[in-house]
Design an enzyme around this catalytic site. Structure first.
Site, PDB file in Angstrom:
ATOM      1  N   GLU A  90      -9.983  14.142  -6.538  1.00 39.33           N
ATOM      2  CA  GLU A  90     -11.034  13.719  -5.621  1.00 39.33           C
ATOM      3  C   GLU A  90     -10.194  12.755  -4.564  1.00 39.33           C
ATOM      4  O   GLU A  90      -9.159  12.749  -4.615  1.00 39.33           O
ATOM      5  CB  GLU A  90     -11.608  12.314  -6.679  1.00 39.33           C
ATOM      6  CG  GLU A  90     -10.516  11.593  -7.369  1.00 39.33           C
ATOM      7  CD  GLU A  90     -11.073  10.581  -8.534  1.00 39.33           C
ATOM      8  OE1 GLU A  90     -11.530  10.939  -9.277  1.00 39.33           O
ATOM      9  OE2 GLU A  90     -11.217   9.572  -8.068  1.00 39.33           O
ATOM     10  N   CYS A 103      -8.161   9.087   2.044  1.00 37.72           N
ATOM     11  CA  CYS A 103      -7.271   9.067   0.906  1.00 37.72           C
ATOM     12  C   CYS A 103      -7.291  10.352   0.063  1.00 37.72           C
ATOM     13  O   CYS A 103      -8.233  10.529  -0.552  1.00 37.72           O
ATOM     14  CB  CYS A 103      -7.782   7.847   0.100  1.00 37.72           C
ATOM     15  SG  CYS A 103      -6.640   7.631  -1.494  1.00 37.72           S
ATOM     16  N   CYS A 110      -1.693  13.296 -13.290  1.00 34.60           N
ATOM     17  CA  CYS A 110      -0.509  12.629 -12.856  1.00 34.60           C
ATOM     18  C   CYS A 110       0.602  12.451 -14.271  1.00 34.60           C
ATOM     19  O   CYS A 110      -0.150  12.311 -15.232  1.00 34.60           O
ATOM     20  CB  CYS A 110      -0.704  11.314 -12.299  1.00 34.60           C
ATOM     21  SG  CYS A 110       0.818  10.240 -11.743  1.00 34.60           S
ATOM     22  N   CYS A 114       1.347   5.151 -15.430  1.00 35.96           N
ATOM     23  CA  CYS A 114       1.043   3.633 -15.159  1.00 35.96           C
ATOM     24  C   CYS A 114      -0.138   3.177 -15.965  1.00 35.96           C
ATOM     25  O   CYS A 114      -1.025   3.910 -15.997  1.00 35.96           O
ATOM     26  CB  CYS A 114       0.804   3.379 -13.500  1.00 35.96           C
ATOM     27  SG  CYS A 114       2.288   4.037 -12.410  1.00 35.96           S
ATOM     28  N   CYS A 117      -3.584   2.852 -14.794  1.00 29.58           N
ATOM     29  CA  CYS A 117      -4.424   3.872 -13.762  1.00 29.58           C
ATOM     30  C   CYS A 117      -5.266   4.807 -14.560  1.00 29.58           C
ATOM     31  O   CYS A 117      -4.653   5.429 -15.422  1.00 29.58           O
ATOM     32  CB  CYS A 117      -3.223   4.498 -12.999  1.00 29.58           C
ATOM     33  SG  CYS A 117      -3.890   5.848 -11.985  1.00 29.58           S
ATOM     34  N   CYS A 331      -8.820   4.869  -8.779  1.00 27.21           N
ATOM     35  CA  CYS A 331      -7.870   6.202  -8.765  1.00 27.21           C
ATOM     36  C   CYS A 331      -8.298   6.778 -10.179  1.00 27.21           C
ATOM     37  O   CYS A 331      -8.133   6.727 -11.190  1.00 27.21           O
ATOM     38  CB  CYS A 331      -6.511   6.207  -8.660  1.00 27.21           C
ATOM     39  SG  CYS A 331      -5.744   5.654  -7.349  1.00 27.21           S
TER      40      CYS A 331
HETATM   41  N1  SAH Z   1       1.340   7.754  -7.431  1.00 24.77           N
HETATM   42  C1  SAH Z   1       1.296   7.085  -6.215  1.00 24.77           C
HETATM   43  C2  SAH Z   1       0.079   7.069  -5.467  1.00 24.77           C
HETATM   44  C3  SAH Z   1      -1.090   7.050  -6.093  1.00 24.77           C
HETATM   45  S1  SAH Z   1      -1.867   5.556  -6.801  1.00 24.77           S
HETATM   46  C4  SAH Z   1       1.724   5.535  -6.285  1.00 24.77           C
HETATM   47  O1  SAH Z   1       1.887   5.048  -7.524  1.00 24.77           O
HETATM   48  O2  SAH Z   1       1.670   4.624  -5.365  1.00 24.77           O
HETATM   49  C5  SAH Z   1      -2.272   4.559  -5.598  1.00 24.77           C
HETATM   50  C6  SAH Z   1      -2.211   3.099  -5.710  1.00 24.77           C
HETATM   51  O3  SAH Z   1      -3.423   2.528  -6.541  1.00 24.77           O
HETATM   52  C7  SAH Z   1      -0.970   2.727  -6.483  1.00 24.77           C
HETATM   53  O4  SAH Z   1      -0.601   1.457  -5.934  1.00 24.77           O
HETATM   54  C8  SAH Z   1      -1.472   2.342  -7.606  1.00 24.77           C
HETATM   55  O5  SAH Z   1      -0.407   1.658  -8.483  1.00 24.77           O
HETATM   56  C9  SAH Z   1      -2.740   1.860  -7.564  1.00 24.77           C
HETATM   57  N2  SAH Z   1      -3.880   1.833  -8.555  1.00 24.77           N
HETATM   58  C10 SAH Z   1      -3.968   2.647  -9.653  1.00 24.77           C
HETATM   59  N3  SAH Z   1      -4.873   2.297 -10.513  1.00 24.77           N
HETATM   60  C11 SAH Z   1      -5.498   1.242 -10.080  1.00 24.77           C
HETATM   61  C12 SAH Z   1      -6.448   0.121 -10.758  1.00 24.77           C
HETATM   62  N4  SAH Z   1      -7.050   0.577 -11.567  1.00 24.77           N
HETATM   63  N5  SAH Z   1      -6.423  -0.936 -10.105  1.00 24.77           N
HETATM   64  C13 SAH Z   1      -5.862  -1.167  -8.861  1.00 24.77           C
HETATM   65  N6  SAH Z   1      -4.678  -0.311  -8.427  1.00 24.77           N
HETATM   66  C14 SAH Z   1      -4.631   0.832  -8.909  1.00 24.77           C
END
Ligand code: SAH
Length: 344
Positions: A90, A103, A110, A114, A117, A331
C-alpha cells in the site's frame, strides 16, 4: 530481466552489450520514468527491431491498483497495489499546499515487530525491488495526473532493512533523466538500525532521515519496539547526531503519542534531555489505534499540552496533521483488511 530495476548506467551497459548506441538508454529511461509507458510498443522513437528485442528479453514493472480509497475529509488517497507475484503493497497520496507527497512501502510486510503497527502483524514476506518502490510513485502519478513533488518512505516495511534496494531506488528517483525528484524532498524513516544509519551517513546524500523514537527512555522503548533490544536508545540518538553532523541535514524524530504510555509530563522532560543539543525537530503523531492492540490515542488537549511542554523545554515540535483518518490510514491497515477478507 526486469528493465524497471535498471538505473541509467545499467541500461547503458545493456544497450552497448546488444550493439545499440549509448543514447538509447536515455530514451528508454525517459519512456519508462517520465512518460510512464507500460508497454514497449509505445516507445515510438526506437526501431521496431529494438522494441521487439526488448519485449522478448525484458519485463516492465507495472503496479496494478486493486483498491483506491479517497478521504472525504482531505482528499488523501490510499492505494492498494498488486505486484507481479500477487503480493500486495500500500501507498498513500497526500495533497499539501506545497505539492503532492507520496508515502511508499519498502517491503512486503515487516519484521521489526513494533507493538502499535499493523504492518508487522503478519510478519515479513520479501523486500521490494528498486523498480517496485519507484513503481508506487509512478502508478500514483499516472492515476492522479499531477506531479509528485515529495516522497516519504514511511509505508510498510523498514527501509534500512532493505538497504541496497533503497539506495538504488533513491538514485533512480532523483535521476534528472527520470522523475527528477530532489533528494531534499525525500524523507526516509527508520525504526533505528544503528549500523545502517551510520552507513547511510557515509553515502553523503541530502535526503532527510527520520527516526521513529516513540519513547523517552530505554525501558519504555523496549516495550514498544523490539529493535531497542538490539540498539540502546542513547546509541540510536548518537547515530542520528552522527548522520546530522556528517551530512549537514537536520534530522527529525517521530513520536506516536499513546495515551497513558508515553505522553506523561515526565516523558516530555526526559525527551528534552535526550535530544538536547541536536536542534532536532519532533513530529508528534497521535497513535492511530489498530484493533489488534489496546493502544489509545490521547485527546487533542492532551497532545497539545505535551507539545507545549516540549516547546517550553526548547524543543522544536509540531503535531502532525492526521490525514486520511476516515480511510484505513494507519500503516498496513488496508493490506491487512484485504488479506483477512481473502482468508489468508
Ligand atoms: N519502519 C520505518 C518506516 C515505516 S513506519 C519506521 O519505523 O520508521 C512509519 C511511521 O509510522 C513510523 O514512525 C511508525 O512508528 C509509525 N506508525 C506505525 N503504526 C502506527 C500507528 N498505528 N499509529 C501511529 N504511528 C504509527
Amino acid at each position: 530481466m526486469n528493465i524497471s530495476d535498471l538505473n541509467i548506467d545499467e541500461l547503458t551497459d545493456y544497450m552497448l552489450s546488444i550493439g545499440e548506441k549509448k543514447f538509447r538508454a536515455r530514451q528508454i529511461y525517459k519512456w519508462l520514468h517520465v512518460s510512464l509507458v507500460t508497454d514497449f510498443s509505445e516507445m515510438t522513437d526506437l526501431s521496431k527491431e529494438l522494441r521487439k528485442r526488448l519485449s522478448d528479453e525484458c519485463m516492465i514493472t507495472v503496479l496494478k491498483p486493486v483498491e483506491i480509497q479517497t478521504s472525504a475529509e482531505d482528499g488523501t488517497k490510499k492505494y492498494l497495489f498488486e505486484l507481479s507475484d500477487g503480493n500486495l503493497v500500500e501507498s498513500v497520496l497526500m495533497r499539501y499546499r506545497f505539492g503532492c507527497s507520496v508515502c511508499i512501502s519498502s517491503q512486503v510486510g515487516c519484521r521489526m515487530g513494533c507493538r502499535f503497527c499493523a504492518s508487522t502483524i503478519d510478519g515479513w514476506l520479501r523486500n521490494l525491488t528498486p523498480g517496485e518502490m519507484l513503481g508506487q510513485v509512478e502508478a500514483i502519478q499516472r492515476d492522479c495526473k499531477e506531479r509528485v513533488s515529495h516522497v516519504v518512505v514511511m509505508g510498510t516495511g523498514e527501509p534500512l532493512d532493505n538497504y541496497d534496494n533503497l539506495l538504488a531506488f533513491i538514485r533512480m528517483l532523483t535521476d534528472p533523466n527520470g522523475l527528477n525528484i530532489s533528494q531534499r524532498d525525500l524523507t526516509v524513516s527508520t525504526c533505528g538500525l544503528v549500523d545502517k544509519i551510520r552507513q547511510l551517513a557515509e553515502e553523503k546524500l541530502s535526503i532527510t532521515l527520520a527516526l521513529s523514537l516513540h519513547a523517552s527512555d530505554q525501558e519504555k522503548r523496549m516495550e514498544l519496539m523490539p529493535i531497542a533490544r538490539r540498539f540502546d536508545i542513547n546509541e540510536t540518538v548518537a547515530a542520528m547526531k552522527y548522520y546530522q553532523r556528517t551530512t549537514g541535514r537536520r534530522v527529525t524524530f517521530e513520536y506516536s503519542l499513546i495515551s497513558g504510555v508515553n505522553d506523561r509530563p515526565e516523558d516530555a522532560r526526559k525527551l528534552s534531555v535526550l535530544l538536547s543539543g541536536i536542534g532536532a525537530h519532533i513530529n508528534l503523531i497521535p497513535v492511530n489505534p489498530i484493533k489488534e492492540r489496546d493502544f489509545k490515542s490521547p485527546s487533542r488537549q492532551a497532545a497539545e499540552a505535551f507539545s507545549a511542554l516540549l516547546a517550553k523545554y526548547g524543543i522544536n515540535v509540531t503535531i502532525r496533521r492526521e490525514m486520511g483518518r476516515d480511510i484505513d490510514g494507519a500503516c498496513g491497515q488496508l493490506r491487512r483488511r484485504r488479506l483477512n477478507r481473502k482468508g489468508i
